[in-house]
Design an enzyme around this catalytic site. Structure first.
Site, mmCIF file in Angstrom:
data_model
loop_
_atom_site.group_PDB
_atom_site.id
_atom_site.type_symbol
_atom_site.label_atom_id
_atom_site.label_comp_id
_atom_site.label_asym_id
_atom_site.label_seq_id
_atom_site.Cartn_x
_atom_site.Cartn_y
_atom_site.Cartn_z
ATOM 1 N N HIS A 1 -23.363 66.402 2.614
ATOM 2 C CA HIS A 1 -24.635 66.225 3.310
ATOM 3 C C HIS A 1 -24.623 66.967 4.646
ATOM 4 C CE1 HIS A 1 -24.072 62.866 0.542
ATOM 5 N NE2 HIS A 1 -25.388 62.751 0.493
ATOM 6 N N HIS B 1 -30.838 67.516 3.122
ATOM 7 C CA HIS B 1 -30.164 66.209 3.174
ATOM 8 C C HIS B 1 -28.793 66.202 2.498
ATOM 9 C CE1 HIS B 1 -29.390 61.896 2.589
ATOM 10 N NE2 HIS B 1 -29.029 62.272 1.381
ATOM 11 N N GLU C 1 -26.761 35.725 4.692
ATOM 12 C CA GLU C 1 -25.466 35.758 4.001
ATOM 13 C C GLU C 1 -24.841 37.158 4.022
ATOM 14 O OE1 GLU C 1 -28.281 34.584 2.622
ATOM 15 O OE2 GLU C 1 -27.942 32.411 2.664
ATOM 16 N N HIS D 1 -29.051 27.275 -8.140
ATOM 17 C CA HIS D 1 -27.961 27.025 -7.196
ATOM 18 C C HIS D 1 -26.598 26.897 -7.881
ATOM 19 C CE1 HIS D 1 -31.133 26.605 -4.370
ATOM 20 N NE2 HIS D 1 -30.368 26.101 -3.412
#
Ligand SMILES: Cc1ncc(C[n+]2csc(CCOP(=O)(O)OP(=O)(O)O)c2C)c(N)n1
Ligand SMILES: [Mg+2]
Length: 667
Positions: A37, A267, A416, A478
């Site tokens: 890149h 890029h 999280e 869950h």
């Protein structure tokens, strides 16, 4: 070439030469590798030159000097920017040959920066957004360590992030958390080039990034990212604010490549030899490939040697500290545990075997932490808003707050993924051993950062509670099913599922002792009787699996179980033995450690010639490696359901009766 109104010619020729050295090395390395890149390094060369030459505190001769500034290239695809900087400033690891060997097998210059491959690479980046979050963890660790050792710790964390990093969801968690804590020594340089792979960023995003950062409590500036003076002034100002700072650096991707700059074609592909020649002309860089003229290299090496004075001064201030302070600082940096740690855990295990508490393993984890946190001052706990469920906080832990970083407990909020990446940053920074909790099922939310903990070999401990249908009424959203298997699939990750309070203490010990392997502690919500009633100082979990209970009569069956299901296996054993079928129970708290044992131990433990039944309230994937194709499995290969735990175990057939039947079927 000022097609965007930028005025690079206003920069000093020295600056231009130094920045062009980065551009040249980057485009040439990518061209030689025929992959990589070039756009981002060429676009951010001016910003990086100002940062490294005017601000960054580092010493290539002492790359791990604890009080160095941290630089994180969150836009990891621009790795050749970092490699160029490390080479130019004189890091021994990053020779010109390494630059020439960009992206080749065995080189230190991998496609994306890999922590541990070369000095000066502070973290592995490439998965966009994570570098930024990791840097937030580093900046937090800096504040916390400075609170403990104010004479020894005072450094900045700088991040280069691209449009991609800021589009990623984790950037929200990172920005929000850094803003909340007011991590004022964090400076983010945004490569504001409006280009990503698919083209112009306005294809997919129209956020006002400045307002977004401001809303999260950051200081925001915007500069022409090719104007050295503006960049310098902005960084200077950013360092002085009492907030984390974002500087939007307006740049042209692929700066200097006349036909490709400013477009997505710069890029992620080599510019091509023809375009490279045109770029040399445009940048007034007439030098051959990989040739950095001595005069320009000298400018860069002078930048590199400046840090020696600072690191020496730091050594002096270290030496001026009391023996006690030096010792404490060194212990934190080395990450060594107290010499009597094993003994401490052994003594604690003795009390457990004596008193036989029937704790849930999450509760057993908290009790183990009461002992551990007392004994090891470097542990830093936390939870993603489930403190009372994960039981990660011990009684004497005070919270870390925006006004007080002396605490040891971090309220990560409902973040999280962020929590996991912040913990990586804390571990990378040094001085602390981070652990953090959420529900086991939400390891999915944290997984990309758990993977990087493992890839980087970091001691990060994940306290994952509510680890099966045993959590009951909260239901299938869950209840983890495939999580054990999916985590076990990650290399260099120890996944522990302890059966009782003694094993929980042992697994905590093993997690802390594994200095270059992260750990998952998979812990139950529901109570579990103590199974290890006979005390031994030895850490039996260290072998990953061991015979918990031998057969009283000639062994015909081996039950291999983990966590809460070891209790059920023990019940089944009793029933089978009462029917004259000799049955052993093997507790297997950690596959990875078991797999690392020698063949004879493994064969012996698994009971050669016996019928093998594995028991785990999770999916069956992988268990056949221990049971063989003719063995049995008692677990759950569907999603769970919402009901009391006891009903669920019956409904899904994870019972002693089912184990007995499965064994008998195979005898
Ligand atoms: C999580 C993640 N998703 C996707 C990618 C693949 N990828 C690499 S670079 C990139 C575009 C990044 O755009 P930007 O940050 O603006 O970089 P620039 O094109 O400006 O160099 C993508 C999608 C990745 N590395 N990480
Ligand atoms: Mg971009």
């Amino acid at each position: 070439m000022n097609n965007s109104g930028l005025t690079p010619s206003a920069n000093s020729s020295k600056h231009n030469d130094m920045a062009n050295a980065i551009r040249a090395l980057s485009m040439e390395a990518v061209q030689k590798a025929n992959s990589g890149h070039p756009g981002m390094p060429m676009g951010m060369a001016d910003v990086a030159t100002v940062l490294y030459s005017k601000f960054l505190k580092f010493d290539p001769a002492k790359p791990n000097w604890p009080d160095r500034d941290r630089f994180v290239l969150s836009a990891g695809h621009g790795s050749s920017l970092l490699y160029s900087l490390l080479h130019l400033t004189g890091y021994k690891d990053l020779t010109l040959d390494e630059i020439r060997n960009f992206r080749q097998l065995g080189s230190k210059t991998a496609g994306h920066p890999e922590y541990g491959h070369a000095d000066g690479i502070e973290t592995t980046t490439g998965p966009l957004g994570q570098g930024l979050a990791t840097a937030v963890g580093m900046a937090l660790a800096e504040r916390m360590l400075a609170d403990r050792f104010d004479a020894l710790v005072d450094h900045y964390t700088y991040v280069i992030a691209g449009d991609g990093c800021l589009m990623e969801g984790i950037s929200h968690e990172a920005i929000s958390f850094a803003g909340h804590l007011g991590l004022s020594k964090l400076v983010l340089l945004w490569d504001d080039n409006s280009i990503s792979i698919d083209g112009s960023t306005d294809l997919a995003v129209s956020d006002d990034q400045g307002k977004r950062f401001e809303a999260a409590g950051w200081d925001v500036q915007a500069v022409d990212g090719h104007d050295a003076e503006q960049i310098e002034k902005a960084i200077e100002a950013a360092r002085k604010t009492n907030k984390p700072s974002m500087i939007a650096c307006r740049t042209i991707i692929g700066y200097g490549a006349p036909n490709k700059q400013g477009t997505a074609s710069a890029h992620g592909a080599p510019l091509g030899n023809e375009e490279i020649e045109l770029t040399r002309t445009q940048l007034k860089w007439p030098h051959a490939a990989f040739d950095i003229p001595v005069k320009i290299l000298d400018c860069w090496r002078t930048v590199g040697t400046k840090g020696a004075r600072l690191s020496a001064a730091w050594e002096e201030s270290l030496n001026a500290q009391s023996e006690e302070v030096r010792q404490a600082f060194a212990t934190g940096q080395s990450g060594e545990l107290p010499a009597d740690f094993h003994e401490t855990i052994a003594t604690y295990k003795q009390t457990l075997s004596d008193t036989a508490p029937g704790w849930a393993s999450r509760k057993a984890s908290q009790e183990a932490l009461n002992v551990i946190n007392e004994h090891i001052v470097q542990t830093v706990g936390g939870s993603a808003d489930l403190t009372g469920s994960n039981l990660t906080k011990t009684s004497h832990m005070l919270p870390v707050t925006p006004d007080d970083f002396s605490g040891r407990y971090i309220y990560y909020g409902v973040r999280e993924f962020g929590m996991a990446a912040f913990m990586n940053g804390i571990a990378l920074h040094g001085g602390f051993i981070p652990y953090g909790g959420t529900f086991m099922v939400f390891t999915d939310y944290a997984r990309p950062a758990i993977r990087l903990s493992a890839l980087m070999g970091l001691r990060v401990i994940y306290v994952m509670t509510h680890d099966s249908i045993g959590l009951g009424e909260d239901g299938p959203t869950h209840q983890p099913i495939e999580h054990m298997a999916s985590l076990r699939a990650i290399p260099n990750l120890n996944v522990f599922r302890p059966a009782d309070a003694v094993e929980t203490a042992e697994c905590w010990q093993l997690s802390l002792e594994a200095k270059s392997t992260p750990s998952i502690l998979s812990l139950s919500r529901q109570g579990l009787p103590l199974l290890r009633l006979t005390h031994t100082d030895e850490n039996l979990s260290a072998k990953g699996g061991y015979e918990l209970s031998p057969a009283n009569i000639d062994a015909k069956v081996t039950l291999i179980a983990t966590g809460s299901e070891v209790t059920i296996a023990m019940e089944a054993r009793k029933k089978l033995e009462s029917e004259g079928i000799g049955t052993r129970v093997v507790s297997m708290p950690c596959w990875e450690l078991f797999d690392a044992q020698d063949m004879s131990y493994k064969t012996e433990t698994l009971g050669p010639g016996t019928v093998k039944i594995a028991v785990e309230a999770a999916c069956s994937m992988g268990w056949q490696k221990y049971t063989g194709l003719d063995g049995g499995f008692i677990g759950i290969d569907s999603f769970g359901a919402s009901a009391p735990a006891e009903d669920l175990y019956k409904h899904f057939g994870i019972t002693a009766e089912a184990i007995v039947a499965a064994a008998k079927e195979r005898l």
